[in-house]
Design a protein around this motif. Structure first.
Motif, PDB file in Angstrom:
ATOM      1  N   UNK A  43     -89.745  47.355  24.586  1.00  0.00           N
ATOM      2  CA  UNK A  43     -89.905  48.808  24.645  1.00  0.00           C
ATOM      3  C   UNK A  43     -88.600  49.529  24.936  1.00  0.00           C
ATOM      4  N   UNK A  44     -88.400  50.656  24.257  1.00  0.00           N
ATOM      5  CA  UNK A  44     -87.337  51.593  24.617  1.00  0.00           C
ATOM      6  C   UNK A  44     -87.852  52.586  25.657  1.00  0.00           C
ATOM      7  N   UNK A  45     -89.150  52.924  25.525  1.00  0.00           N
ATOM      8  CA  UNK A  45     -89.784  53.902  26.407  1.00  0.00           C
ATOM      9  C   UNK A  45     -91.135  53.361  26.866  1.00  0.00           C
ATOM     10  N   UNK A  46     -91.400  53.484  28.164  1.00  0.00           N
ATOM     11  CA  UNK A  46     -92.713  53.130  28.720  1.00  0.00           C
ATOM     12  C   UNK A  46     -93.393  54.411  29.175  1.00  0.00           C
ATOM     13  N   UNK A  47     -94.692  54.502  28.907  1.00  0.00           N
ATOM     14  CA  UNK A  47     -95.514  55.578  29.473  1.00  0.00           C
ATOM     15  C   UNK A  47     -96.553  54.912  30.373  1.00  0.00           C
ATOM     16  N   UNK A  48     -96.500  55.238  31.663  1.00  0.00           N
ATOM     17  CA  UNK A  48     -97.441  54.672  32.619  1.00  0.00           C
ATOM     18  C   UNK A  48     -97.998  55.756  33.528  1.00  0.00           C
ATOM     19  N   UNK A  49     -99.263  55.668  33.808  1.00  0.00           N
ATOM     20  CA  UNK A  49     -99.862  56.546  34.808  1.00  0.00           C
ATOM     21  C   UNK A  49     -99.828  55.828  36.149  1.00  0.00           C
ATOM     22  N   UNK A  50    -100.547  54.695  36.238  1.00  0.00           N
ATOM     23  CA  UNK A  50    -100.597  53.978  37.507  1.00  0.00           C
ATOM     24  C   UNK A  50    -100.138  52.522  37.417  1.00  0.00           C
ATOM     25  N   UNK A  73     -96.459  61.840  41.163  1.00  0.00           N
ATOM     26  CA  UNK A  73     -95.906  60.800  42.030  1.00  0.00           C
ATOM     27  C   UNK A  73     -95.337  59.645  41.230  1.00  0.00           C
ATOM     28  N   UNK A  74     -94.217  59.102  41.697  1.00  0.00           N
ATOM     29  CA  UNK A  74     -93.541  58.015  40.980  1.00  0.00           C
ATOM     30  C   UNK A  74     -93.434  56.747  41.829  1.00  0.00           C
ATOM     31  N   UNK A  75     -94.340  56.575  42.782  1.00  0.00           N
ATOM     32  CA  UNK A  75     -94.255  55.427  43.674  1.00  0.00           C
ATOM     33  C   UNK A  75     -94.689  54.128  43.021  1.00  0.00           C
ATOM     34  N   UNK A  89     -86.078  57.895  34.771  1.00  0.00           N
ATOM     35  CA  UNK A  89     -87.495  58.018  35.091  1.00  0.00           C
ATOM     36  C   UNK A  89     -87.850  59.495  35.104  1.00  0.00           C
ATOM     37  N   UNK A  90     -88.877  59.849  34.364  1.00  0.00           N
ATOM     38  CA  UNK A  90     -89.311  61.239  34.288  1.00  0.00           C
ATOM     39  C   UNK A  90     -90.797  61.331  34.634  1.00  0.00           C
ATOM     40  N   UNK A 205     -98.547  64.924  50.336  1.00  0.00           N
ATOM     41  CA  UNK A 205     -98.223  63.605  49.787  1.00  0.00           C
ATOM     42  C   UNK A 205     -98.402  62.521  50.843  1.00  0.00           C
ATOM     43  N   UNK A 206     -98.453  61.278  50.393  1.00  0.00           N
ATOM     44  CA  UNK A 206     -98.534  60.151  51.321  1.00  0.00           C
ATOM     45  C   UNK A 206     -97.127  59.631  51.594  1.00  0.00           C
TER      46      UNK A 206
END
Length: 309
Positions: A43-50, A73-75, A89-90, A205-206
């Motif tokens: 992958x050049x780009x990953x799209x992730x939620x969790x 959140x990007x944790x 990271x965006x 936030x946590x």
């Protein structure tokens, strides 16, 4: 450009067509930890939620240039590792503000108005057998004139405060960071907020300052009949403490977030006796149709901007 979407199921029926205009796209509805490495290898780009992205994953994805977190959140991303490797990271912020504000009031009205009881009262035939035209066995209070305490006065907290004021509530807040200063509403210490407020909503936030912010002893100080809503992050309220308090004192809890999601199968909240004072939704406050559309548009915009530089 190779784009890999790792947990598309979290976007529901929101169209992903815009991604296919940007490159070669692989769409996975869900991704287990043991499958992440192989799926992002090229992958050049990953799209992730969790889905969690670790340093090991990055090591085995040499083409990776951009991680798009489809959330605020990007944790779930090892940020130190991305810095070392020059991977950007965006995230997407602000997309769900209105949705979360609306769900806050949806949860409040469900609990305050005893919606569960009255819905079942009619549908099980009890109302048809009633000797009178109404049922006042479960009284509810008006928001007007009540004290509403907000824990975490960010954009969502401020939005909730504005609507609460429209209903005539007396709003105050507690800043979890200690840095937030808002002249529109009085700032109070946490213990005062818990003891005096009829309604308490959490929009923080946590982090190290908010983890287990409300434990058993703190919750016991809440006034009789109080409603406590957590739409921030699971872990801010100790859930085992909620399970104890709810059967000991007349306090209602509305939780949209839990410390572990999905919920553990034998979670203590599933065994409380006073179910009428408990309302749990499966982390849906952010998921209005409009919010999900804004989210996907924001991710596509982040990818477009990155590739156009």
């Amino acid at each position: 450009m190779k784009i890999v979407i790792l947990d598309a199921l979290t976007f529901g029926d929101t169209s992903l067509n815009g991604f296919f205009k940007l490159g070669d796209v692989d769409v996975f509805q869900t991704t287990l930890p043991q499958h992440t490495e192989e799926r992002i290898a090229h992958a050049d780009v990953i799209v992730t939620n969790k889905v969690v992205i670790t340093e090991a994953h990055m090591t085995n994805a040499p083409a990776l240039k951009l991680i798009c977190v489809a959330a605020t959140g990007m944790n779930n991303v090892d940020m130190e590792a991305t810095k070392k490797r020059g991977i950007e990271v965006k995230n997407v912020s602000g997309y769900s503000t209105d949705s979360v504000i609306q769900h806050t009031f949806s949860m409040l009205f469900y609990l305050v108005g005893h919606s569960r009881y009255y819905d079942e009262y009619v549908k099980d035939g009890s109302y048809a057998k009633s000797p009178i035209f109404t049922d006042v066995s479960h009284p509810f209070f008006e928001i007007k004139g009540k004290k509403w305490g907000i824990i975490g006065l960010g954009e969502i907290g401020k939005g909730v405060a504005r609507v609460a004021k429209t209903f005539g509530a007396d709003v105050c807040y507690f800043s979890t960071s200690g840095k937030n200063s808002n002249q529109d509403y009085p700032h109070v210490e946490l213990d005062e907020l818990l003891k005096t407020c009829h309604i308490i909503s959490i929009h923080a936030p946590l982090n190290e300052k908010t983890t287990n912010l409300l434990g058993y002893e703190q919750l016991l100080t809440c006034r009789d009949g109080a409603v406590v809503l957590n739409l921030g992050r699971g872990g801010i309220i100790n859930e085992a403490a909620v399970a104890r308090v709810i059967d000991k004192k007349n306090i209602s809890f509305g939780l949209d977030v839990l410390s572990r999601e999905p919920m553990e199968q034998n979670h203590p909240l599933l065994h409380v006796k006073n179910q009428d004072n408990l309302y749990i939704t499966p982390h849906i406050a952010w998921t209005s149709v409009e919010a999900r559309e804004k989210l996907i548009a924001g991710v596509i915009e982040n990818i477009t901007y990155f590739t156009s530089r």
